[in-house]
Write a protein that holds these residues in place. Sequence first.
Motif, mmCIF file in Angstrom:
data_model
loop_
_atom_site.group_PDB
_atom_site.id
_atom_site.type_symbol
_atom_site.label_atom_id
_atom_site.label_comp_id
_atom_site.label_asym_id
_atom_site.label_seq_id
_atom_site.Cartn_x
_atom_site.Cartn_y
_atom_site.Cartn_z
ATOM 1 N N THR A 226 0.818 -1.207 0.000
ATOM 2 C CA THR A 226 0.000 0.000 0.000
ATOM 3 C C THR A 226 0.857 1.265 0.000
ATOM 4 O O THR A 226 2.036 1.238 0.341
ATOM 5 N N ALA A 227 0.227 2.371 -0.380
ATOM 6 C CA ALA A 227 0.909 3.661 -0.446
ATOM 7 C C ALA A 227 -0.019 4.745 0.080
ATOM 8 O O ALA A 227 -1.241 4.579 0.117
ATOM 9 N N ALA A 228 0.570 5.858 0.480
ATOM 10 C CA ALA A 228 -0.205 7.002 0.963
ATOM 11 C C ALA A 228 0.498 8.281 0.553
ATOM 12 O O ALA A 228 1.729 8.386 0.640
ATOM 13 N N PHE A 229 -0.281 9.256 0.092
ATOM 14 C CA PHE A 229 0.271 10.569 -0.229
ATOM 15 C C PHE A 229 0.525 11.330 1.066
ATOM 16 O O PHE A 229 -0.326 11.390 1.957
ATOM 17 N N VAL A 230 1.721 11.901 1.165
ATOM 18 C CA VAL A 230 2.088 12.743 2.298
ATOM 19 C C VAL A 230 2.627 14.039 1.719
ATOM 20 O O VAL A 230 3.786 14.115 1.309
ATOM 21 N N GLY A 231 1.778 15.043 1.629
ATOM 22 C CA GLY A 231 2.162 16.273 0.959
ATOM 23 C C GLY A 231 2.424 16.006 -0.514
ATOM 24 O O GLY A 231 1.614 15.391 -1.207
ATOM 25 N N ASP A 232 3.602 16.440 -0.989
ATOM 26 C CA ASP A 232 3.989 16.218 -2.382
ATOM 27 C C ASP A 232 4.749 14.913 -2.576
ATOM 28 O O ASP A 232 5.305 14.667 -3.655
ATOM 29 N N GLU A 233 4.781 14.091 -1.541
ATOM 30 C CA GLU A 233 5.514 12.836 -1.608
ATOM 31 C C GLU A 233 4.569 11.651 -1.437
ATOM 32 O O GLU A 233 3.414 11.794 -1.021
ATOM 33 N N LEU A 234 5.101 10.486 -1.777
ATOM 34 C CA LEU A 234 4.335 9.254 -1.679
ATOM 35 C C LEU A 234 5.151 8.280 -0.843
ATOM 36 O O LEU A 234 6.312 7.999 -1.152
ATOM 37 N N ALA A 235 4.554 7.778 0.235
ATOM 38 C CA ALA A 235 5.207 6.770 1.068
ATOM 39 C C ALA A 235 4.568 5.423 0.780
ATOM 40 O O ALA A 235 3.356 5.326 0.601
ATOM 41 N N ALA A 236 5.386 4.368 0.736
ATOM 42 C CA ALA A 236 4.849 3.056 0.366
ATOM 43 C C ALA A 236 5.640 1.943 1.038
ATOM 44 O O ALA A 236 6.835 2.083 1.323
ATOM 45 N N THR A 237 4.959 0.825 1.270
ATOM 46 C CA THR A 237 5.630 -0.368 1.766
ATOM 47 C C THR A 237 6.363 -1.055 0.614
ATOM 48 O O THR A 237 6.063 -0.822 -0.561
ATOM 49 N N THR A 238 7.298 -1.924 0.972
ATOM 50 C CA THR A 238 8.136 -2.575 -0.032
ATOM 51 C C THR A 238 8.153 -4.096 0.094
ATOM 52 O O THR A 238 8.817 -4.778 -0.689
ATOM 53 N N GLY A 239 7.448 -4.650 1.091
ATOM 54 C CA GLY A 239 7.528 -6.074 1.349
ATOM 55 C C GLY A 239 8.724 -6.443 2.207
ATOM 56 O O GLY A 239 8.908 -7.609 2.557
ATOM 57 N N SER A 240 9.530 -5.454 2.573
ATOM 58 C CA SER A 240 10.681 -5.652 3.450
ATOM 59 C C SER A 240 10.529 -4.727 4.650
ATOM 60 O O SER A 240 9.450 -4.191 4.898
ATOM 61 N N LEU A 241 11.612 -4.519 5.396
ATOM 62 C CA LEU A 241 11.565 -3.596 6.534
ATOM 63 C C LEU A 241 11.451 -2.143 6.093
ATOM 64 O O LEU A 241 11.031 -1.291 6.866
ATOM 65 N N GLU A 242 11.848 -1.863 4.865
ATOM 66 C CA GLU A 242 11.919 -0.482 4.405
ATOM 67 C C GLU A 242 10.556 0.077 4.006
ATOM 68 O O GLU A 242 9.702 -0.638 3.477
ATOM 69 N N LEU B 36 6.171 6.509 11.462
ATOM 70 C CA LEU B 36 7.371 7.042 10.823
ATOM 71 C C LEU B 36 7.148 8.480 10.394
ATOM 72 O O LEU B 36 6.123 8.799 9.786
ATOM 73 N N ASP B 37 8.116 9.333 10.698
ATOM 74 C CA ASP B 37 8.154 10.686 10.152
ATOM 75 C C ASP B 37 8.882 10.589 8.816
ATOM 76 O O ASP B 37 10.077 10.267 8.774
ATOM 77 N N VAL B 38 8.176 10.839 7.713
ATOM 78 C CA VAL B 38 8.770 10.620 6.386
ATOM 79 C C VAL B 38 9.782 11.684 6.021
ATOM 80 O O VAL B 38 10.532 11.520 5.044
ATOM 81 N N VAL B 39 9.851 12.772 6.766
ATOM 82 C CA VAL B 39 10.809 13.844 6.478
ATOM 83 C C VAL B 39 12.154 13.576 7.149
ATOM 84 O O VAL B 39 13.198 13.593 6.511
ATOM 85 N N ASN B 40 12.121 13.307 8.482
ATOM 86 C CA ASN B 40 13.389 13.122 9.185
ATOM 87 C C ASN B 40 13.698 11.667 9.534
ATOM 88 O O ASN B 40 14.766 11.374 10.072
ATOM 89 N N GLY B 41 12.770 10.761 9.246
ATOM 90 C CA GLY B 41 13.026 9.345 9.459
ATOM 91 C C GLY B 41 12.826 8.851 10.875
ATOM 92 O O GLY B 41 13.070 7.669 11.157
ATOM 93 N N ASP B 42 12.394 9.720 11.787
ATOM 94 C CA ASP B 42 12.153 9.275 13.162
ATOM 95 C C ASP B 42 11.088 8.191 13.195
ATOM 96 O O ASP B 42 10.078 8.268 12.489
ATOM 97 N N THR B 43 11.308 7.179 14.039
ATOM 98 C CA THR B 43 10.397 6.047 14.114
ATOM 99 C C THR B 43 10.047 5.749 15.562
ATOM 100 O O THR B 43 10.941 5.675 16.423
ATOM 101 N N THR B 44 8.753 5.573 15.828
ATOM 102 C CA THR B 44 8.281 5.137 17.136
ATOM 103 C C THR B 44 7.595 3.797 16.967
ATOM 104 O O THR B 44 6.621 3.686 16.219
#
Length: 334
Positions: A187-203, A254-262
Amino acid sequence: MSGEVVAVSLATGRILARRDLGTGPSIRLSTPLLTQGADHSQLYALTPQRTGRAQRVVRFGADDLAVRSDLRLPGDVTFTAIEAGPRTGSLYLLGTRRGAPVLATADRALTRIDTSQQLRAGGGRQWLVIAATVDAAESRLIVSYHGETTTGADVVDVSGAPALPTVVACAFPGGRGLGCLHDVHGTAAFVGDELAATTGSLEVVVLDAARGTVKRRLDSKLPQNHLMTLAAGPGADTVVVVGSCMQAGGVSVLDVVNGDTTRRGYPAIRQRSGYRGVCGDSVATWGDTAVIAAPDPVGRGQYPTGLFLLDLRAGGGDRTRFVRMASPLALLLW
């Protein structure tokens, strides 16, 4: 998987209304079978495919799940995903015809099919559509694939709807079983002008939504998972990622800008009496709450099924409520 649409109060966990759509879908993946109209007063659901019966789109009132209208869909396409345009309210219906992906559009009142077209040649492969998401401007539709020999996602230009949409050209025409966005798996989601998506891995990949190029790769911190489930998070630049109950589970914000993860609720340990941790196959957020659907991970009725309600606020820890219900496949919050 009963094929019901069920309205549940997030405040109390009480079931408010039910609507039977028939036998649940045979596809095990949590395909998006529900969507919400642009004015939030209407809900739409795809009926599952059943032998001898045409699929339909059903329009419900959001307050009581009363049926307002329905539309019979073309019988030569197996539809597996539905998305409503946030600007026009048009419905985007996605499925396959003899293995090739197809996009049909319908008006919000469900009076007619406006357009129907093949997105790419099948090439002897099964381009099973498992997810779709449209941006806020309703100019781009992301269509994700997960067939036995297909993966990735295509970017579809829908800015001229209801005119025929067009697939944005890419370097992978499909002969290798890859969609244009070949890093995407799930799955994917629009975050502002960017698109975040799963990859089937940890990333989790963050892509330029206009060009489709990868800008960043983020660590979800959810090992031992085949991650495919993601949704826009409670913050403007966040996404929520969930691991399956078939694997190690867990939730990361996940913060898609700075990469912080909780990370929360990891690992998820299955027990006949319930779960330790959190896991599921679909997720949505409502304010500071993540709602996660946990269907039966093995399909034998051995484990509890229902909805996890996870507090995402700082200091919330792994505090959850679990609402038991028949194996949920898709989520929609209103």
